[in-house]
Design an enzyme around this catalytic site. Structure first.
Site, PDB file in Angstrom:
ATOM      1  N   HIS A 218       0.868  -1.185   0.000  1.00 25.73           N
ATOM      2  CA  HIS A 218       0.000   0.000   0.000  1.00 25.73           C
ATOM      3  C   HIS A 218       0.901   1.230   0.000  1.00 25.73           C
ATOM      4  O   HIS A 218       1.522   1.564  -0.997  1.00 25.73           O
ATOM      5  CB  HIS A 218      -0.933  -0.049   1.209  1.00 25.73           C
ATOM      6  CG  HIS A 218      -2.026   0.978   1.202  1.00 25.73           C
ATOM      7  ND1 HIS A 218      -2.318   1.774   0.120  1.00 25.73           N
ATOM      8  CD2 HIS A 218      -2.908   1.350   2.178  1.00 25.73           C
ATOM      9  CE1 HIS A 218      -3.333   2.575   0.410  1.00 25.73           C
ATOM     10  NE2 HIS A 218      -3.700   2.343   1.659  1.00 25.73           N
ATOM     11  N   HIS A 257      -1.224  -0.885 -11.024  1.00 22.52           N
ATOM     12  CA  HIS A 257      -2.093  -0.417  -9.942  1.00 22.52           C
ATOM     13  C   HIS A 257      -3.292  -1.344  -9.856  1.00 22.52           C
ATOM     14  O   HIS A 257      -3.765  -1.872 -10.869  1.00 22.52           O
ATOM     15  CB  HIS A 257      -2.551   1.020 -10.220  1.00 22.52           C
ATOM     16  CG  HIS A 257      -3.118   1.701  -9.021  1.00 22.52           C
ATOM     17  ND1 HIS A 257      -4.429   1.529  -8.624  1.00 22.52           N
ATOM     18  CD2 HIS A 257      -2.559   2.562  -8.124  1.00 22.52           C
ATOM     19  CE1 HIS A 257      -4.648   2.251  -7.539  1.00 22.52           C
ATOM     20  NE2 HIS A 257      -3.544   2.877  -7.210  1.00 22.52           N
ATOM     21  N   ASP A 313       3.515   6.293  -7.191  1.00 16.45           N
ATOM     22  CA  ASP A 313       4.732   6.073  -6.413  1.00 16.45           C
ATOM     23  C   ASP A 313       5.991   6.268  -7.244  1.00 16.45           C
ATOM     24  O   ASP A 313       7.046   6.612  -6.710  1.00 16.45           O
ATOM     25  CB  ASP A 313       4.740   4.654  -5.833  1.00 16.45           C
ATOM     26  CG  ASP A 313       3.588   4.403  -4.896  1.00 16.45           C
ATOM     27  OD1 ASP A 313       3.383   5.235  -4.001  1.00 16.45           O
ATOM     28  OD2 ASP A 313       2.884   3.392  -5.067  1.00 16.45           O
TER      29      ASP A 313
END
Length: 377
Positions: A218, A257, A313
């Protein structure tokens, strides 16, 4: 038949955000994320998530005043941080301190919506103070007190580094906070809603969310992206490194994702910010490595007939690193940014609350009998 990971299961109605996974779109209360990132501050986005509309000038001024007035954390909580081993992970320190705040919050046990709004503002204001404090305490330095007159993002960088950030760095941090403020029914948001659905207090919900976000599947992914960039070290090494890793069946961090089947809309915004920071500082190494990785991944996925895109990210890692944020504190940035989203979800959950109690499909044995202990193998 179970839905592993609750995939495809709708667990709540929400007015907070909508993810269009196939199109690569993210909407906060009707506003596209690109529009908010370009034309609103993080404080405006916090207000939007909590109250449903963007603030006018007077409302924003008052909201900023409230945030400023709530930034200071009790000295006893800072003393608690000083008791932790210096190698405690920053997310573990934040989780512990956030839980401890409940003991000093005058509204902690008041579950009225008015009190919950006050706690939402207070917690949003306090998370950067706690993170910056631990960043200094673990290095044998004294925490830097919040400074009035600085925006939420600029104040965090000031408390962490002791230097007032310039306009680009402050704006970059502000946009990064906006991009992470809310993201549907992700694991940490769900954890927060499950917790307050039992009528536990908001600090308990926040602590659950922080603990859930800590995991590398996460919030911890951006930290692993930076470890990858540091291991590669130079742009010329990127192609061979990625191809070797893929040949070993390893996952390249920062790609793919759970929800998006197109480009994560937050990724190009962060890439643009990374380019601006690199241009200002004259060091494009991390951006060059990331660009090489992205190019190789595109070639490899095309060859394999797959579509896997960079996620939020991938570029947030180099942005945070350039801003001087330690790698192991990247997930704390995520937590600071997500606090208004988490608290808004908790308030929404409590407005029409029902205990969240899913079923499990038992697949174990039946008809077993207890044997006397002397007869057990």
């Amino acid at each position: 038949m179970s839905n592993r990971g609750l995939e495809g299961v709708v667990v709540a109605d929400t007015e907070l955000s909508k993810i269009y996974g196939e199109e690569g779109r993210l909407v906060y209360r009707g506003y596209e994320i690109e529009d908010l990132a370009e034309n609103a501050t993080f404080e405006e986005v916090c207000y939007l998530l909590l109250y449903g509309e963007l603030p006018n000038s007077a409302q924003l001024t008052d909201f900023r005043r409230q945030l400023e007035s709530e930034r200071t954390v009790p000295g006893a909580v800072l003393d608690l941080l000083r008791l932790l081993p210096r190698d405690t992970h920053p997310m573990a320190a934040l989780r512990t301190a956030a839980s401890a705040l409940a003991g000093f919050d005058p509204d902690a046990r008041d579950m009225t919506e008015e009190a919950n709004f006050r706690k939402a503002i207070r917690l949003t204001a306090q998370m950067p103070t706690l993170t910056a404090a631990w960043g200094r305490i673990r290095n044998g330095q004294e925490p830097i007190a919040p400074r009035d007159g600085l925006g939420h993002a600029a104040n965090f960088l000031y408390m962490l580094t002791g230097e007032t950030p310039d306009e680009l760095r402050a704006r970059t941090m502000d946009v990064a906070f906006t991009l992470h403020a809310e993201h549907g029914m992700n694991a940490s948001t769900f954890a927060a809603r499950v917790t307050v659905a039992t009528l536990a207090d908001m600090h308990s919900g926040l602590t659950s969310a922080i603990g859930t976000l800590k995991g590398p599947l996460h919030g911890g992914a951006n930290e692993r992206v930076m470890h990858m960039l540091l291991e590669i070290g130079e742009p010329d090494r990127a192609e061979a490194w990625v191809r070797d890793a893929l040949a070993r069946g390893e996952r390249i961090m920062g790609f793919g994702h759970r929800v998006y089947r197109a480009l994560d809309p937050r990724a190009p915004i962060l890439r643009s910010l990374a380019m601006q920071l690199a241009a200002q500082g004259g060091d494009t190494r991390w951006l060059d490595i990331a660009s090489r990785i992205e190019s190789v991944m595109r070639e490899e996925m095309d060859r394999r007939g797959k579509k896997i895109y960079p996620n939020v990210d991938f570029y947030s890692a180099s942005v945070y690193y350039t801003l001087g944020i330690p790698t192991d504190m990247f997930t704390n940035v995520f937590a600071m940014a997500r606090t208004p989203g988490w608290t808004a979800h908790m308030i929404e959950q409590l407005r029409d609350n029902r205990l969240i109690r899913p079923k499990a499909n038992y697949v174990g044995p039946l008809d077993k009998k207890v044997q006397p202990i002397e007869k057990r193998g």
